[in-house]
Design a protein around this motif. Structure first.
Motif, mmCIF file in Angstrom:
data_model
loop_
_atom_site.group_PDB
_atom_site.id
_atom_site.type_symbol
_atom_site.label_atom_id
_atom_site.label_comp_id
_atom_site.label_asym_id
_atom_site.label_seq_id
_atom_site.Cartn_x
_atom_site.Cartn_y
_atom_site.Cartn_z
ATOM 1 N N LEU A 159 0.684 -1.479 -0.198
ATOM 2 C CA LEU A 159 -0.389 0.217 -0.163
ATOM 3 C C LEU A 159 0.878 1.185 -0.042
ATOM 4 O O LEU A 159 1.610 1.342 1.145
ATOM 5 N N THR A 160 0.421 2.108 -0.980
ATOM 6 C CA THR A 160 1.091 3.450 -0.719
ATOM 7 C C THR A 160 0.260 4.580 -1.135
ATOM 8 O O THR A 160 -0.426 3.964 -2.168
ATOM 9 N N ASN A 161 0.669 5.480 -1.397
ATOM 10 C CA ASN A 161 -0.239 6.442 -2.186
ATOM 11 C C ASN A 161 0.231 6.770 -3.254
ATOM 12 O O ASN A 161 1.396 6.160 -3.449
ATOM 13 N N LEU A 162 0.249 8.013 -3.904
ATOM 14 C CA LEU A 162 0.418 7.791 -5.380
ATOM 15 C C LEU A 162 1.776 8.318 -5.591
ATOM 16 O O LEU A 162 2.541 7.947 -6.536
ATOM 17 N N ASP A 190 -6.325 9.064 -1.712
ATOM 18 C CA ASP A 190 -6.377 7.685 -2.388
ATOM 19 C C ASP A 190 -5.107 7.284 -2.355
ATOM 20 O O ASP A 190 -4.231 7.380 -2.699
ATOM 21 N N VAL A 191 -5.761 5.753 -2.043
ATOM 22 C CA VAL A 191 -4.024 4.541 -1.622
ATOM 23 C C VAL A 191 -3.683 3.632 -2.923
ATOM 24 O O VAL A 191 -5.331 2.754 -3.099
ATOM 25 N N THR A 215 -6.857 0.959 -6.838
ATOM 26 C CA THR A 215 -6.844 2.275 -6.217
ATOM 27 C C THR A 215 -7.645 2.849 -5.329
ATOM 28 O O THR A 215 -8.767 2.529 -5.825
ATOM 29 N N ILE A 216 -7.846 2.628 -4.173
ATOM 30 C CA ILE A 216 -9.139 3.069 -3.256
ATOM 31 C C ILE A 216 -9.162 4.652 -2.707
ATOM 32 O O ILE A 216 -8.020 4.780 -2.501
ATOM 33 N N ARG A 217 -10.270 5.138 -3.314
ATOM 34 C CA ARG A 217 -10.684 6.567 -2.361
ATOM 35 C C ARG A 217 -10.809 6.527 -1.121
ATOM 36 O O ARG A 217 -11.747 5.873 -1.477
#
Length: 749
Positions: free
Chosen positions: A492-495, A512-513, A549-551
């Protein structure tokens, strides 16, 4: 068939060859009055699975039960919601209505007489009490599911914690004289910043723990309680205690009782340059200023003491208002160390010199101490190397990112750039990258991990290419591998590639992940954990697309920190649970926004000043105005946003700043890590560090190492400090505002 992994009693009736399975994630504790949510996922079962959950007290004298029911589709997850404090609570209460026994008198000699009784009839009436109160202590959590054919049941132990509110105490000062009045405010809030209107008992004890006053079961319409305690003319001098307690929480503050003399002036010390680079600077200057609180210069004498590892130097000066006191490098380090450095007989990277300034007002003979320090460095440049994964983990098979920059020794930009930094992987430096540094900004470096031994840690080192150690330090980091039975991992990271998000709710509410996997997974789901509770959940489809991507919409209820936990089960011969976590640190999470402003920045004594406070409608506003002279003696008994965040660790399972023995603070430091076996981190550790228990018959990579929670971390003039409490928006705190008062005000105490 893979062996079930059990926490407590387990019963599993599924088809052979592991065609059905379940995964339950549950917070390890719950609080009365707050819903307790448990995540349940199933696969390999038929159609809709009926779920039943029960929390049952293990205390022998009680039989409190809390139940929850729900349905989940095969291949999906759902949340079972236990309404702690609602109609789902049931308690068996029994009353004896008839007890009959026969007793016999047994004589075994003239001095031995004994009654022996035998119960022959015992009748009691038991009642099922619905909506009863929740006892504290340990509970068995049992989760069962059935699709009409396959079924499972499993049990673990969770705790109902007693402390479910945070009690806050404010006193008008931290130090008092005899005959003065101690003014106290206190109130309790829950984990969502709402004021809890419960009776509060306030106790005041002297230094010998003698209880001098008790205000029992105090209440108010706003929930904020105010009391006063006048001191006698000869109270015991020393540290007194103010304690406030209510159902579900308590707090204690210390106030000092002393025959103090109120300082009429303050001292500021500045050291220039801010650090000393050996060979470049020959001396430092200690700049001292002393001014009365109303702005006038002080006629003073100052003693300046510098103390290092093996050298002490002292100077005394007389001055009015301000003075510069110079010290040479030899006076600070000593001639022997200077000679060793000059001829290369001694090497070090940095040293600290303590500076103590004692300023005495020659008129009143009152003295004030001011402490500071100055650092010596033997190198002009410093390399900063950080992993972009704040958990200090790398995921085998996926790239691992770092960032590097070069500054002066204290982190400020250099006057010239253009150097090349060599970043190498492994202790032997088998993989090397070169980065040209043209400014003080961060530069990213990425390494592949396909050839990395997944059972060992990943070591990265950075140094300025072509230079020796006297020009710059070397920097290094070591990351643990995420350990699995197979090769599938989740990242898991951010953009931008970071594993931590800092979000200001006043500016944005969405993050956003990016979720990336190295293999196919089923039961892909996520939960959001905040303050020991599951606050949100969702499902993902990773059967074919391995990057999504999870928002996530962040709410005030998740403040001040939350963890996004994504998990799934590998598809293949081995059904293994894979987990990763993303940290969210939330600022401005209080709904009640409070601000204040004085009508003028400076006024003379006996003038009128207006303080305007803005807050949520229907708020009760509480203001504290403090003389700066008092704060020069002692601070720390106000309620501020910073102190509230430290106390909020009660809801997350971490001890407060001054309560944690041994290991340093995890939540509010720059780098966090999961403590485990050297070189490896696994799903079991991440779940435990997230304060989650699990029940499953899937494989779970685990070990026996201890883990620690993943937990996200004023001085003024004559000040106005305020907080507000509203029925809907809860409490809010303002930043300190200040104003200055003219000379005739300085006699106040």
């Amino acid at each position: 068939m893979t062996k079930p992994l059990l926490y407590g009693l387990a019963l599993l009736l599924c088809l052979p060859s592991f065609e059905c399975g379940y995964l339950v994630l549950a917070p390890k504790s719950f609080r009365a009055g707050e819903d307790y949510k448990v995540s349940v996922g199933v696969e390999g079962m038929n159609n809709i699975v009926q779920l039943t959950g029960e929390l049952k007290s293990i205390k022998p004298q009680t039989n409190t039960r809390i139940t929850a029911t729900g349905n989940v589709n095969n291949g999906d997850t759902t949340l079972l919601n236990f309404q702690v404090g609602g109609s789902d609570i049931r308690k068996d209460e029994c009353i004896c209505i008839l007890y009959f026994s026969i007793c016999m008198l047994v004589v075994g000699g003239s001095d031995i007489i004994q009654d022996e009784c035998i119960c022959i009839l015992y009748i009691s009436i038991c009642m099922l009490v619905v909506g009863a109160s929740v006892d504290d202590g340990m509970y068995n959590l049992t989760i069962s599911g059935t699709d009409g054919g396959n079924s499972f049941v499993n049990t673990t132990t969770v705790e109902r914690v007693r402390n479910d509110v945070l009690v806050l105490i404010q006193t008008d000062k931290a130090i008092y004289k005899p005959n003065q009045v101690i003014k106290i405010r206190t109130f309790a809030i829950d984990s969502n910043y709402n004021v809890v209107k419960r009776p509060i008992t306030i106790s005041i004890m002297d230094k010998n723990q003698n209880k001098l006053a008790e205000f029992k079961n105090k209440q108010s319409a706003s929930g904020v309680i105010g009391v006063e305690f006048p001191l006698s003319d000869e109270p015991p001098l020393g540290d007194w205690s103010v304690q406030a307690s209510t159902e579900g929480g308590s707090e204690m503050k210390t106030v000092k009782i002393d025959e103090y003399v109120l300082p009429k002036f303050e001292v500021n010390t500045e050291i220039t340059p801010g650090y000393v680079l050996y060979g470049k600077q020959n001396q430092v200057t200690v700049k001292i200023s002393a001014k009365y609180t109303y702005g006038k210069d002080v006629n003073a004498m100052a003693k300046v003491l510098l103390k290092g590892d093996s050298m002490t130097s002292e100077k005394t000066v007389n001055f009015k208002g301000s003075v510069d006191v110079p010290f040479t490098v030899e006076e600070m380090l000593g001639s022997d160390m200077v000679n060793d450095l000059m001829f290369g007989r001694y090497y070090w990277t940095e040293k600290n010199i303590d500076v103590t300034v004692n300023v005495t007002d020659v008129t009143s003979r009152f003295s004030i101490l001011d402490d500071s320090s100055v650092k010596f460095y033997s190198y002009p440049q410093k390399i900063h190397l950080e992993p972009m994964n704040s958990m200090n983990i790398y995921h085998p098979g996926l790239p691992v990112k770092f960032r590097v920059k070069v500054t002066d020794p204290v982190g400020e930009p250099l006057s010239e750039y253009g150097m090349t930094v060599k970043v190498s992987q492994g202790y032997s430096g088998k993989n090397v990258q070169y980065v040209t540094i043209n400014s003080a900004q961060w530069y990213e470096v990425s390494f592949t991990t396909e050839d990395q031994d997944a059972s060992s840690n990943l070591y990265i080192q950075a140094e300025i290419n072509g230079t020796d150690k006297k020009v710059a330090n070397q920097a290094s980091v070591s990351l643990n591998a995420y350990s699995t039975e197979g090769k599938t991992v989740i990242q898991l990271t951010n953009l931008d590639g970071f594993t931590t998000e800092k979000l200001d709710l006043d500016k944005d509410q969405n993050i956003d992940v990016k979720v990336k996997a190295t293999g196919s997974l089923s039961l892909m789901s996520y939960v959001v954990l905040s303050k020991g509770k599951i606050t949100a959940k969702g499902s993902l489809d990773f059967s074919s697309n391995l990057e999504q991507t999870i928002r996530l919409t962040v709410t005030s209820d998740m403040s001040p920190m939350a963890n996004l936990l994504v998990y799934g089960v590998t598809n293949g011969k081995v059904k293994e649970v894979i987990v990763d976590v993303y940290e969210i640190m939330i600022d401005n999470g209080m709904k009640n926004k409070v601000s204040a402003q004085f009508s003028a920045p400076e006024l003379r004594a006996n003038s009128k000043v207006d303080l305007t406070v803005n807050s949520d409608p229907q708020s009760d506003v509480f203001v504290l105005a403090v003389d700066k002279s008092v704060m020069l003696l002692a601070t720390g008994n106000d309620i501020t946003k910073e102190s509230l965040m430290d106390n909020f660790k009660m809801f997350t399972g971490e001890k407060k700043e001054n309560d944690r023995p041994g290991f340093g603070e995890i939540m509010f430091r720059k780098k966090r890590s999961i403590i485990g076996g050297y070189g490896q981190t696994n799903a079991d550790q991440i779940l435990k560090a997230s304060e989650l228990l699990y029940l499953t018959n899937f494989d779970m990579k685990k070990n026996t190492f201890d883990v620690f929670p993943i937990l996200q971390r004023a001085e003024c003039a004559n000040c106005g400090m305020a907080f507000a409490a509203a029925p809907d928006a809860g409490v809010g705190f303002m930043a300190d505002v200040d104003f200055n008062i003219g000379p005739s005000f300085h006699n106040c105490s």
